[in-house]
Design a protein around this motif. Structure first.
Motif, short mmCIF file in Angstrom:
data_model
loop_
_atom_site.label_atom_id
_atom_site.label_comp_id
_atom_site.label_asym_id
_atom_site.label_seq_id
_atom_site.Cartn_x
_atom_site.Cartn_y
_atom_site.Cartn_z
N ALA A 66 0.83 -1.21 0.00
CA ALA A 66 0.00 0.00 0.00
C ALA A 66 0.86 1.25 0.00
CB ALA A 66 -0.94 0.00 1.21
N ARG A 67 1.94 1.24 0.79
CA ARG A 67 2.85 2.39 0.82
C ARG A 67 3.52 2.59 -0.54
NH1 ARG A 67 3.99 0.33 6.05
NH2 ARG A 67 5.81 -0.78 5.26
N ALA A 68 3.86 1.49 -1.18
CA ALA A 68 4.51 1.57 -2.50
C ALA A 68 3.55 2.16 -3.53
CB ALA A 68 4.98 0.19 -2.94
N ARG A 69 2.27 1.74 -3.47
CA ARG A 69 1.29 2.29 -4.41
C ARG A 69 1.09 3.78 -4.18
NH1 ARG A 69 -1.50 -2.56 -3.13
NH2 ARG A 69 -2.86 -1.41 -1.70
N ARG A 70 1.04 4.15 -2.91
CA ARG A 70 0.85 5.57 -2.58
C ARG A 70 2.03 6.40 -3.07
NH1 ARG A 70 -0.35 9.79 -2.63
NH2 ARG A 70 -1.10 11.26 -1.07
N LYS A 71 3.23 5.89 -2.90
CA LYS A 71 4.43 6.61 -3.34
C LYS A 71 4.45 6.75 -4.85
CE LYS A 71 9.47 6.58 -2.97
NZ LYS A 71 10.66 5.84 -2.42
N ALA A 72 3.92 5.75 -5.55
CA ALA A 72 3.95 5.76 -7.01
C ALA A 72 3.07 6.86 -7.60
CB ALA A 72 3.50 4.40 -7.55
N VAL A 73 1.99 7.24 -6.90
CA VAL A 73 1.10 8.27 -7.43
C VAL A 73 1.34 9.64 -6.81
CG1 VAL A 73 -0.70 6.57 -7.90
CG2 VAL A 73 -0.74 7.82 -5.74
N SER A 74 2.10 9.70 -5.74
CA SER A 74 2.32 10.96 -5.03
C SER A 74 3.25 11.89 -5.80
CB SER A 74 2.89 10.67 -3.64
OG SER A 74 3.18 11.87 -2.96
N THR A 75 2.96 13.21 -5.70
CA THR A 75 3.85 14.21 -6.31
C THR A 75 4.47 15.12 -5.26
OG1 THR A 75 2.08 15.85 -6.56
CG2 THR A 75 2.40 14.27 -8.37
N ASP A 76 3.87 15.20 -4.08
CA ASP A 76 4.30 16.14 -3.03
C ASP A 76 4.22 17.58 -3.51
OD1 ASP A 76 4.84 14.18 -1.08
OD2 ASP A 76 6.79 13.77 -1.99
N VAL A 77 3.42 17.83 -4.53
CA VAL A 77 3.24 19.18 -5.08
C VAL A 77 1.77 19.55 -5.01
CG1 VAL A 77 3.47 20.66 -7.11
CG2 VAL A 77 5.20 18.91 -6.64
N PRO A 78 1.44 20.67 -4.38
CA PRO A 78 0.03 21.05 -4.28
C PRO A 78 -0.48 21.73 -5.54
CG PRO A 78 1.36 22.68 -3.15
CD PRO A 78 2.30 21.59 -3.63
N SER A 79 -1.76 21.57 -5.79
CA SER A 79 -2.40 22.36 -6.85
C SER A 79 -2.68 23.74 -6.28
CB SER A 79 -3.68 21.67 -7.32
OG SER A 79 -4.60 21.51 -6.25
N ARG A 80 -3.27 24.57 -7.08
CA ARG A 80 -3.46 25.97 -6.69
C ARG A 80 -4.26 26.12 -5.39
NH1 ARG A 80 -5.77 30.67 -10.79
NH2 ARG A 80 -5.98 32.33 -9.25
N ASN A 81 -5.19 25.21 -5.14
CA ASN A 81 -6.01 25.32 -3.93
C ASN A 81 -5.42 24.60 -2.72
OD1 ASN A 81 -6.45 22.71 -4.73
ND2 ASN A 81 -8.66 22.90 -4.99
N GLY A 82 -4.20 24.07 -2.86
CA GLY A 82 -3.50 23.50 -1.71
C GLY A 82 -3.57 21.99 -1.56
N TRP A 83 -4.30 21.30 -2.43
CA TRP A 83 -4.41 19.85 -2.35
C TRP A 83 -3.33 19.19 -3.21
CZ3 TRP A 83 -8.64 17.53 0.38
CH2 TRP A 83 -9.56 18.45 0.90
N GLU A 84 -2.81 18.07 -2.75
CA GLU A 84 -1.71 17.43 -3.48
C GLU A 84 -2.15 16.86 -4.82
OE1 GLU A 84 1.65 13.87 -3.11
OE2 GLU A 84 0.06 14.06 -1.60
N MET A 85 -1.39 17.17 -5.87
CA MET A 85 -1.64 16.57 -7.17
C MET A 85 -1.14 15.13 -7.17
SD MET A 85 -0.70 19.68 -9.83
CE MET A 85 0.90 20.05 -9.11
#
Length: 252
Positions: free
Chosen positions: A53-72
């Protein structure tokens, strides 16, 4: 290896991603003799599942927020927070949005649009878009975080206003007022996009939680929520819509 019960529950939550009412993941282990003892052994299957599960989460994570503050996120339906969700009562088979409170709010908006603004057809709504496909500095970038939808984007070009009839815009204003400011219409932005609707609060917003709970409560009451009997011309609703319009137009 022995671990605390709290650690076990936390890892089980990671594996499932979301809680399921009335059913605790791997609850059979909580009744086992090992769990009853002061120390117990964490099953290998849970460790392995948590690691995946952690590996799947890491694969989609960007650690970059969109304009409204939510992670892309890089993908949808791949173990992250953005998944294809149904839109009951419409021909829209599913829309990719951030699950949970954001989903509740955006699905409600789409349903009211379908019932009261104009009937939607399959393919009329676009939710998540890849971070590489959106202009991140603009409000459309919020789609990459699963917090925005476009309704018939080809019908309402960027920078152009007046795409809706007055009676249709009246409904849109009522929807925005009903959602109490947690959603903004791209038609009110300086660079207008009348197809775009997006979450306009940060991830830790208690106000979003309150609005989502209100909508969830309505879904359990006949005649309430999307599709219910609503008089958008009532003085009270018109006043609320006007107030919300003035507030959001001044915060472009």
């Amino acid at each position: 290896m022995t671990i605390a019960r709290r650690t076990f529950l936390r890892r089980a939550a990671v594996v499932t991603g979301t809680a399921v009412a009335g059913a605790l993941p791997f609850s059979q282990y909580l009744a086992s003799p090992a769990y009853a003892a002061q120390g117990w052994i964490e099953p290998k299957l849970i460790r392995d599942a948590a690691r995946r599960a952690r590996a799947r989460r890491k694969a989609v994570s960007t650690d970059v927020p969109s304009r409204n503050g939510w992670e892309m996120e890089k993908a949808t339906d791949q173990g992250g927070s953005i998944r294809t969700r149904p839109v009951p009562g419409t021909p829209i088979s599913g829309v990719a949005v951030r699950i949970g409170e954001v989903e509740t709010v955006l699905v409600h908006l789409i349903r009211r649009f379908h019932y009261e603004v104009d009937s939607l057809r399959k393919g009329d709504v676009t939710g998540w878009r890849s971070p590489g496909q959106v202009r991140k500095g603009l409000a459309e970038g919020n789609q990459a975080s699963g917090t925005a939808v476009q309704i018939r984007p080809g019908h309402y070009p960027h920078g152009v206003t007046g795409g809706f009839f007055p009676n249709q815009e009246l409904v849109i204003r009522d929807i925005l007022a009903e959602l109490d400011g947690v959603v903004r219409w791209g038609g009110d932005d300086a660079k207008a996009d009348e197809s775009l609707f997006y979450i306009d609060v940060r991830p830790d917003s208690r106000h979003l939680t309150q609005v989502a709970h209100k909508l969830q409560g309505w879904s359990e009451k006949p005649g309430k929520g999307a599709g219910g009997q609503i008089d958008i011309t009532s003085p009270h609703r018109r006043a609320a819509a006007r107030s919300r319009f003035l507030q959001q137009r001044t915060t472009t």
